[in-house]
Design an enzyme around this catalytic site. Structure first.
Site, PDB file in Angstrom:
ATOM      1  N   ASP A 143       0.841  -1.204   0.000  1.00 36.85           N
ATOM      2  CA  ASP A 143       0.000   0.000   0.000  1.00 36.85           C
ATOM      3  C   ASP A 143       0.876   1.253   0.000  1.00 36.85           C
ATOM      4  O   ASP A 143       0.642   2.202   0.748  1.00 36.85           O
ATOM      5  CB  ASP A 143      -0.947   0.001   1.203  1.00 36.85           C
ATOM      6  N   LYS A 145       2.105   4.733  -1.086  1.00 37.48           N
ATOM      7  CA  LYS A 145       1.513   5.941  -1.659  1.00 37.48           C
ATOM      8  C   LYS A 145       2.027   7.130  -0.856  1.00 37.48           C
ATOM      9  O   LYS A 145       2.521   6.962   0.273  1.00 37.48           O
ATOM     10  CB  LYS A 145      -0.012   5.882  -1.613  1.00 37.48           C
ATOM     11  N   ASN A 148       1.259   7.464   2.842  1.00 41.06           N
ATOM     12  CA  ASN A 148       1.904   6.532   3.773  1.00 41.06           C
ATOM     13  C   ASN A 148       3.412   6.747   3.864  1.00 41.06           C
ATOM     14  O   ASN A 148       4.137   5.890   4.363  1.00 41.06           O
ATOM     15  CB  ASN A 148       1.615   5.084   3.369  1.00 41.06           C
ATOM     16  N   ASP A 161       2.875   2.937   7.989  1.00 34.58           N
ATOM     17  CA  ASP A 161       1.615   2.214   7.799  1.00 34.58           C
ATOM     18  C   ASP A 161       1.808   0.875   7.091  1.00 34.58           C
ATOM     19  O   ASP A 161       1.520   0.723   5.903  1.00 34.58           O
ATOM     20  CB  ASP A 161       0.600   3.072   7.036  1.00 34.58           C
ATOM     21  N   THR A 183      -4.376   0.929  -2.729  1.00 34.30           N
ATOM     22  CA  THR A 183      -5.153   2.126  -3.032  1.00 34.30           C
ATOM     23  C   THR A 183      -5.355   2.204  -4.544  1.00 34.30           C
ATOM     24  O   THR A 183      -4.385   2.051  -5.300  1.00 34.30           O
ATOM     25  CB  THR A 183      -4.407   3.371  -2.515  1.00 34.30           C
TER      26      THR A 183
END
Length: 479
Positions: A143, A145, A148, A161, A183
């Protein structure tokens, strides 16, 4: 609640989280947790505390998820990854005490517009270093991005995260992951195909999207209709803006290649010409839960105002030279009754605290300089680097393994004025490699310092405990 300033004094333990942390403002929240700014009242250091509601995670069946996140964060300690310091719990809550990163999310920086190429490249280099480190330890973020990724006050990147992360143990029999997660704008096309995917290749795709966003100021695949956006991702339809250099455009096309088999790998990225401009490998080590970085080509480390110079394994110093260096240092820590209990065959407590590492102790009548010199001799023969701080010595190998270079820590404690206890344990690296090194080099090299019976008898332990308890009763009476 506002945090007190570091200079403010208050009664210790009053209104504090587990008597240690003063909770301040809310930094953010998720479905099952809230993150607060907090201050350690003893050290005055700021931390971020993630508070998780036990009842909610029990209802959601997320206990194994939380355990996995803890395991992952302990496995991936790196200068560009947010550090987990400790985990605490009450009957109702679980508390993750984590590094507080003051600069906020990378997303906030990108939201103001595209970045200069040198700045974007520096962030991307740090991101790839962190992701490559995770992959080498069997951890996949899944994840990645800008939301994060955090920035510290010096502008260094910190990946955070790991809630959707996976470990290699979760791979199915076909060698692939199958969980649909991530995401939408950053998810790889093979995840959308729902036929299984290599998590390392998925992370590389997300890194490619992040690099595009840093340089362009907008997403490569975007549409108000999510299904239309997914079609663009699946087909790999994106266009680089005119201000991208040819080198960068070629790199992005290889990062955002829809076929994971021909997509770039982390080692290939690190050999790319655009990526390598100004890139310097960062080596690091941990001391008392503090991370110290050593950039290739540097000979010194500065942190917290103290110089920790690297010993390049020159001639081993004489006992007189070593004593001269130690004369201004404090005495080694003395062992009390409860420390001795942990050395006893029948009362060993080390298994409760060690995180899978190997540990050995022995008693020696040798002087502290002699013990340190012997460890330096072993390091010189085996081409290990030596780091020394007070009465702790770290031996660091240079060979990269699956779990990083082997690092061995030795600490000297004072048992009596004429006896010392030396504790040797693995701090980092592969356990098999440590066992081989211990049997081949450490044990033979230290044998001359060991007393015939290094284990303290239970009778001696009881005698020390009784003596300790008697002294405590006298103190209580005097109070």
């Amino acid at each position: 609640m506002a945090l007190n300033s570091p200079s403010t004094t208050r009664k210790e333990g009053q209104g504090l989280l587990l008597g240690r942390y003063e909770i301040g403002k809310l930094l953010g929240h998720g479905s099952f947790s809230k993150v607060y700014l907090a201050r350690n009242v003893k050290s005055n250091e700021f931390v971020a505390i993630k508070v998780i509601d036990k009842e909610q995670i029990l209802k959601g069946g997320l206990i194994s998820h939380i355990k996995r996140e803890i395991s992952i964060l302990r496995r991936v300690r790196h200068p560009n990854i947010v550090q987990l310091f400790e985990v605490m719990a009450t009957k109702a809550k679980i508390f993750f005490v984590m590094e507080y990163v003051k600069g906020g999310e990378l997303f906030n920086k990108v939201a103001k517009g595209r970045l200069k190429e040198e700045i974007a490249r520096n962030y991307f280099q740090q991101l790839i270093s962190a992701v490559g480190f995770c992959h080498a330890r069997g951890v996949f973020h899944r994840d990645l991005k800008p939301e994060n990724i955090l920035l510290d006050e010096d502008g260094n990147l910190k990946v955070s995260d790991f809630g959707l992360s996976a470990i290699s143990d979760q791979i199915r029999g076909d060698g692939l992951f199958h969980t649909f997660c991530g995401t939408p704008a950053y998810v790889a096309p093979e995840v959308l195909g729902r036929k299984g995917y290599e998590a390392a290749k998925v992370d590389v795709w997300s890194c490619g999207v992040i690099l595009f966003v840093l340089m362009a100021g907008y997403l490569p695949f975007n549409d108000q209709n999510v299904m239309v956006m997914y079609k663009k991702i699946y087909k790999g339809e994106f266009r680089c803006p005119r201000w991208f250099s040819p080198e960068l455009t070629r790199l992005l096309k290889r990062l955002l290649h829809t076929n994971p088999e021909t997509r770039m790998t982390i080692p290939e990225i690190m050999e790319n010409r655009w990526f390598k401009k100004g890139f310097r490998h960062v080596k690091f080590y941990f001391e008392d839960d503090q991370i110290y970085s050593v950039t290739e080509g540097e000979d010194e480390i500065e942190s917290d105002g103290i110089d920790y110079s690297l010993d390049e394994c020159h001639e081993a110093p004489t006992e007189f030279d070593a004593r001269k260096r130690l004369v201004t240092l404090p005495r080694p820590a003395s062992l009390n009754a409860f420390d001795l209990i942990s050395f006893s065959r029948g009362f060993s407590l080390s298994g409760l605290f060690e995180d899978g590492g190997e540990e050995s102790r022995f008693v020696s009548s040798a002087s502290i300089p002699t013990i340190i010199s012997k460890l330096e001799d072993i390091a010189k023969v085996t081409s290990f680097k030596v780091r020394k701080k007070d009465f702790r010595v770290s031996l660091e190998g240079s060979r990269e393994g699956v779990k990083g270079p082997l690092t061995i820590a030795a600490e000297i404690f004072e048992l009596t004025p004429s006896l010392r206890v030396v504790e040797v344990k693995k701090k980092a690296g592969d356990r098999v490699e440590y066992d081989e090194f211990f049997d081949r080099e450490l044990r033979p090299g230290l044998r001359t310092l060991m007393l015939p019976d290094p284990v303290i008898s239970d009778e001696k332990v009881k005698e020390k405990v009784n003596d300790f308890e008697a002294k405590e009763k006298v103190k209580d009476f005097e109070k």
